[in-house]
Scaffold this motif. Sequence first.
Motif, PDB file in Angstrom:
ATOM      1  N   ALA A 288       7.197  14.708  -2.674  1.00 50.85           N
ATOM      2  CA  ALA A 288       5.992  14.257  -3.373  1.00 50.85           C
ATOM      3  C   ALA A 288       5.074  13.514  -2.402  1.00 50.85           C
ATOM      4  CB  ALA A 288       6.361  13.357  -4.550  1.00 50.85           C
ATOM      5  N   ALA A 289       3.785  13.410  -2.777  1.00 49.31           N
ATOM      6  CA  ALA A 289       2.806  12.782  -1.889  1.00 49.31           C
ATOM      7  C   ALA A 289       2.684  11.280  -2.131  1.00 49.31           C
ATOM      8  CB  ALA A 289       1.442  13.444  -2.080  1.00 49.31           C
ATOM      9  N   ILE A 290       2.753  10.867  -3.403  1.00 42.92           N
ATOM     10  CA  ILE A 290       2.460   9.496  -3.789  1.00 42.92           C
ATOM     11  C   ILE A 290       3.574   8.961  -4.691  1.00 42.92           C
ATOM     12  CG2 ILE A 290       0.868   8.007  -5.090  1.00 42.92           C
ATOM     13  CD1 ILE A 290      -0.384   8.903  -2.489  1.00 42.92           C
ATOM     14  N   TYR A 291       3.928   7.708  -4.492  1.00 42.05           N
ATOM     15  CA  TYR A 291       4.917   7.005  -5.311  1.00 42.05           C
ATOM     16  C   TYR A 291       4.223   5.810  -5.951  1.00 42.05           C
ATOM     17  CZ  TYR A 291       8.961   3.819  -6.097  1.00 42.05           C
ATOM     18  OH  TYR A 291       9.892   2.951  -6.613  1.00 42.05           O
ATOM     19  N   MET A 292       4.493   5.567  -7.228  1.00 41.56           N
ATOM     20  CA  MET A 292       3.829   4.500  -7.958  1.00 41.56           C
ATOM     21  C   MET A 292       4.860   3.748  -8.801  1.00 41.56           C
ATOM     22  SD  MET A 292       0.693   4.874 -10.741  1.00 41.56           S
ATOM     23  CE  MET A 292      -0.402   5.701  -9.577  1.00 41.56           C
ATOM     24  N   VAL A 293       4.710   2.433  -8.852  1.00 40.66           N
ATOM     25  CA  VAL A 293       5.546   1.602  -9.719  1.00 40.66           C
ATOM     26  C   VAL A 293       4.629   0.870 -10.691  1.00 40.66           C
ATOM     27  CG1 VAL A 293       7.217  -0.274  -9.863  1.00 40.66           C
ATOM     28  CG2 VAL A 293       7.292   1.304  -7.916  1.00 40.66           C
ATOM     29  N   VAL A 294       4.871   1.084 -11.994  1.00 39.87           N
ATOM     30  CA  VAL A 294       4.062   0.473 -13.047  1.00 39.87           C
ATOM     31  C   VAL A 294       4.945  -0.469 -13.866  1.00 39.87           C
ATOM     32  CG1 VAL A 294       2.504   2.456 -13.134  1.00 39.87           C
ATOM     33  CG2 VAL A 294       4.459   2.349 -14.709  1.00 39.87           C
ATOM     34  N   ASN A 295       4.321  -1.311 -14.666  1.00 37.97           N
ATOM     35  CA  ASN A 295       5.060  -2.292 -15.454  1.00 37.97           C
ATOM     36  C   ASN A 295       5.893  -1.639 -16.550  1.00 37.97           C
ATOM     37  OD1 ASN A 295       4.483  -5.071 -14.496  1.00 37.97           O
ATOM     38  ND2 ASN A 295       2.370  -4.414 -14.797  1.00 37.97           N
ATOM     39  N   GLY A 296       7.060  -2.212 -16.806  1.00 40.66           N
ATOM     40  CA  GLY A 296       7.982  -1.639 -17.776  1.00 40.66           C
ATOM     41  C   GLY A 296       7.436  -1.621 -19.190  1.00 40.66           C
ATOM     42  N   ALA A 297       6.740  -2.681 -19.600  1.00 41.75           N
ATOM     43  CA  ALA A 297       6.249  -2.771 -20.979  1.00 41.75           C
ATOM     44  C   ALA A 297       5.122  -1.792 -21.256  1.00 41.75           C
ATOM     45  CB  ALA A 297       5.790  -4.201 -21.269  1.00 41.75           C
ATOM     46  N   THR A 298       4.474  -1.292 -20.205  1.00 43.94           N
ATOM     47  CA  THR A 298       3.321  -0.407 -20.391  1.00 43.94           C
ATOM     48  C   THR A 298       3.544   0.996 -19.859  1.00 43.94           C
ATOM     49  OG1 THR A 298       2.433  -1.191 -18.278  1.00 43.94           O
ATOM     50  CG2 THR A 298       1.660  -2.314 -20.255  1.00 43.94           C
ATOM     51  N   LYS A 299       4.746   1.284 -19.345  1.00 44.11           N
ATOM     52  CA  LYS A 299       4.916   2.532 -18.594  1.00 44.11           C
ATOM     53  C   LYS A 299       4.645   3.780 -19.430  1.00 44.11           C
ATOM     54  CE  LYS A 299      10.003   2.507 -18.949  1.00 44.11           C
ATOM     55  NZ  LYS A 299      11.254   2.376 -18.163  1.00 44.11           N
ATOM     56  N   TYR A 300       5.050   3.784 -20.692  1.00 45.77           N
ATOM     57  CA  TYR A 300       4.823   4.994 -21.491  1.00 45.77           C
ATOM     58  C   TYR A 300       3.351   5.147 -21.856  1.00 45.77           C
ATOM     59  CZ  TYR A 300       9.875   5.245 -21.580  1.00 45.77           C
ATOM     60  OH  TYR A 300      11.187   5.329 -21.190  1.00 45.77           O
TER      61      TYR A 300
END
Length: 383
Positions: free
Chosen positions: A125-137
């Motif tokens: 993959a080209a890009i990796y992203m980490v988002v907040n658990g409470a908002t991920k969906y």
Amino acid sequence: MSGNDDIATIAEELPLEALPLDAWHRARGARMVGFAGYHMPIQYEGIMAEHAWTREHAGLFDVSHMGQLSFSGDGVDDALEYLLPSDIKGLKPFRQRYSMLLDQEGGILDDLMVSRLGDEAFDGAAIYMVVNGATKYDDIGWMIEHLPDAVVMNHMADQALLALQGPEAGEALATLIPETADLLFMQSGPFTWRGIPLWISRSGYTGEDGFEISIPADDVTLLADALCALPQVKPIGLGARDSLRLEAGLPLYGHDLSPAVSTIGADLGFAIQKRRREEGGFIGHARVLKELADGPGAKRVGLTIEGRLPAREGAQIYAGDVLVGEVTSGGFAPSVAAPIAMGWVSLPHAVIGEKLEIEVRGKRIAAAVAPMPFVPHRYRRKV
């Protein structure tokens, strides 16, 4: 909390999920609480002791509730530059940036970390992203709605995520993976430990030096055991994570950040590089460009508080008899040995040294606008 009240209500009614390390936490005496849809450890020995250990040594945090996403396909940089206000095209391999998702009105849907991968991680993959658990969906739904068909987003639900934080984190991790000693703040890369593929960044959420380690969930217990067998490392819960990040002046989504507030008011303009400010072209850019030119109506500020009584989220902030803001995070700061807070204050009063009052338990307590961080950051940067 996400910006979608209906989804949030449904999520609250669903049973809590278990993290890959659930049994590991319980075996170590963790007090578990519900957070972001998961059973999570709030403390082991106690918040004050865990806070102090992390400031002096190295703490291991389980942040596997966070959303880990990868992106690939033709035009992935252009697609993400429409979704994010940051410079993705200029992001070099093995580097990462802090960024955010904005809605059409420029409100903050989430804050996140985005990294440029090499060819050796996450199936190319080209890009990796980490988002907040409470908002991920909610984030995933928003991005699906706005990404072109040629870009593939993969939610890596089979990956766990650990954060190793503190002044002895580098020494500890290098004991297991010597190559990580070369990483500097906001650098990342693929590593291998006992044949297990890892993606490690030198970053975190405490203001200390540290790392975030993505690892297959099936292998995370092995790594957690190995790290906590080191003399520098102890497991640390959510309680200390919150007091550490507050001292570091780092905002918490759903509290200090929300769709109701803006990037510039939140003092996060550093995440919008010069080219993006000049060109725009991202969702919510009209508000960002207007506030860059004219200033926001209110700002996120730090607050020092007289006495020992802490001001909590929701406490109202006054200048004389005029309501000028609200506390969004607050508590006792162990490293400062005093209560501190973060809040939003109308722009004329968001001046360092401004004397204000906060209403706590029916009475006013004296406070002042203070620079952040409250405790200096100790990231490992290039000398």
